[in-house]
Design a protein around this motif. Structure first.
Motif, mmCIF file in Angstrom:
data_model
loop_
_atom_site.group_PDB
_atom_site.id
_atom_site.type_symbol
_atom_site.label_atom_id
_atom_site.label_comp_id
_atom_site.label_asym_id
_atom_site.label_seq_id
_atom_site.Cartn_x
_atom_site.Cartn_y
_atom_site.Cartn_z
ATOM 1 N N ARG A 1 147.304 41.466 -30.138
ATOM 2 C CA ARG A 1 146.043 42.122 -30.486
ATOM 3 C C ARG A 1 145.548 41.638 -31.843
ATOM 4 O O ARG A 1 146.301 41.549 -32.797
ATOM 5 N N ALA A 2 144.257 41.338 -31.912
ATOM 6 C CA ALA A 2 143.605 41.000 -33.177
ATOM 7 C C ALA A 2 143.334 42.301 -33.934
ATOM 8 O O ALA A 2 143.378 43.386 -33.344
ATOM 9 N N ASP B 1 140.668 43.652 -34.713
ATOM 10 C CA ASP B 1 139.567 44.422 -34.107
ATOM 11 C C ASP B 1 139.928 44.985 -32.733
ATOM 12 O O ASP B 1 139.106 45.601 -32.064
ATOM 13 N N GLY B 2 141.163 44.756 -32.273
ATOM 14 C CA GLY B 2 141.616 45.278 -30.990
ATOM 15 C C GLY B 2 141.465 44.327 -29.827
ATOM 16 O O GLY B 2 141.975 44.592 -28.740
ATOM 17 N N SER B 3 140.749 43.219 -30.023
ATOM 18 C CA SER B 3 140.597 42.252 -28.941
ATOM 19 C C SER B 3 141.930 41.526 -28.712
ATOM 20 O O SER B 3 142.813 41.532 -29.558
ATOM 21 N N VAL B 4 142.034 40.893 -27.549
ATOM 22 C CA VAL B 4 143.253 40.160 -27.211
ATOM 23 C C VAL B 4 143.109 38.708 -27.663
ATOM 24 O O VAL B 4 142.135 38.033 -27.328
ATOM 25 N N ALA B 5 144.082 38.250 -28.430
ATOM 26 C CA ALA B 5 144.084 36.872 -28.927
ATOM 27 C C ALA B 5 144.494 35.913 -27.809
ATOM 28 O O ALA B 5 145.075 36.322 -26.805
ATOM 29 N N GLU B 6 144.198 34.655 -28.016
ATOM 30 C CA GLU B 6 144.631 33.616 -27.090
ATOM 31 C C GLU B 6 146.157 33.490 -27.139
ATOM 32 O O GLU B 6 146.793 33.852 -28.130
#
Length: 149
Positions: A93-94, A96-101
């Motif tokens: 998780r980044a 900001d909550g997004s999923v990283a590569e």
């Protein structure tokens, strides 16, 4: 928790990771072991290794998948071994909550034999940066570079 054979160490590390168990990761290492992560943070004993992994596995690594690839073992005498393992990490998780590569890494472990099995005395985690042969420092941080082109 010692392993019976050095080649089992990366799988034991992966299994403890997937169980989100920092203490189980710490238990794979000697009391005074060293662990250097991908950005150079250096943990210098079992409790620090367990605490750092426990924190990460409960936060930004809480939904990750760690996939084990190639493992190579080199015996360094009867009581020590060097183990290299290629791993793939997905689901980080980044902030900001997004999923990283997904990313790939090579973990290097130095192991020592004890009466009850093998424990890690040192670990070094190195990210694999496709298309790069080194990093160059600049005003905005580190940039992957390939001088072979």
């Amino acid at each position: 928790m010692p392993v019976s054979d050095p080649k089992e160490f990366p799988a034991a590390f992966r299994d403890a990771w997937m169980a989100r168990d920092g203490d189980a990761i710490g238990a794979l290492f000697d009391e005074d072991a060293d662990f250097v992560n991908v950005v150079g943070i250096w943990w210098e004993d079992r409790p620090a290794i367990a605490r750092a992994h426990g924190y990460a596995l409960k936060s930004f690594f809480s939904e990750t998948r760690l996939t084990l690839g190639r493992v190579k073992v080199r015996q360094l005498g009867a009581d020590h071994a060097l183990v290299h393992a290629r791993l793939r990490l997905s689901g980080q998780r980044a902030p900001d909550g997004s999923v990283a590569e997904s990313r790939s890494t090579i973990l290097s472990f130095v192991l020592a034999r004890h009466d009850d099995g093998w424990l890690g005395v040192s670990a070094q985690n190195t990210d694999i940066v496709p298309g790069a042969e080194t990093l160059r420092a600049g005003p905005d941080g580190l940039t992957p570079e390939d001088y072979r082109r």
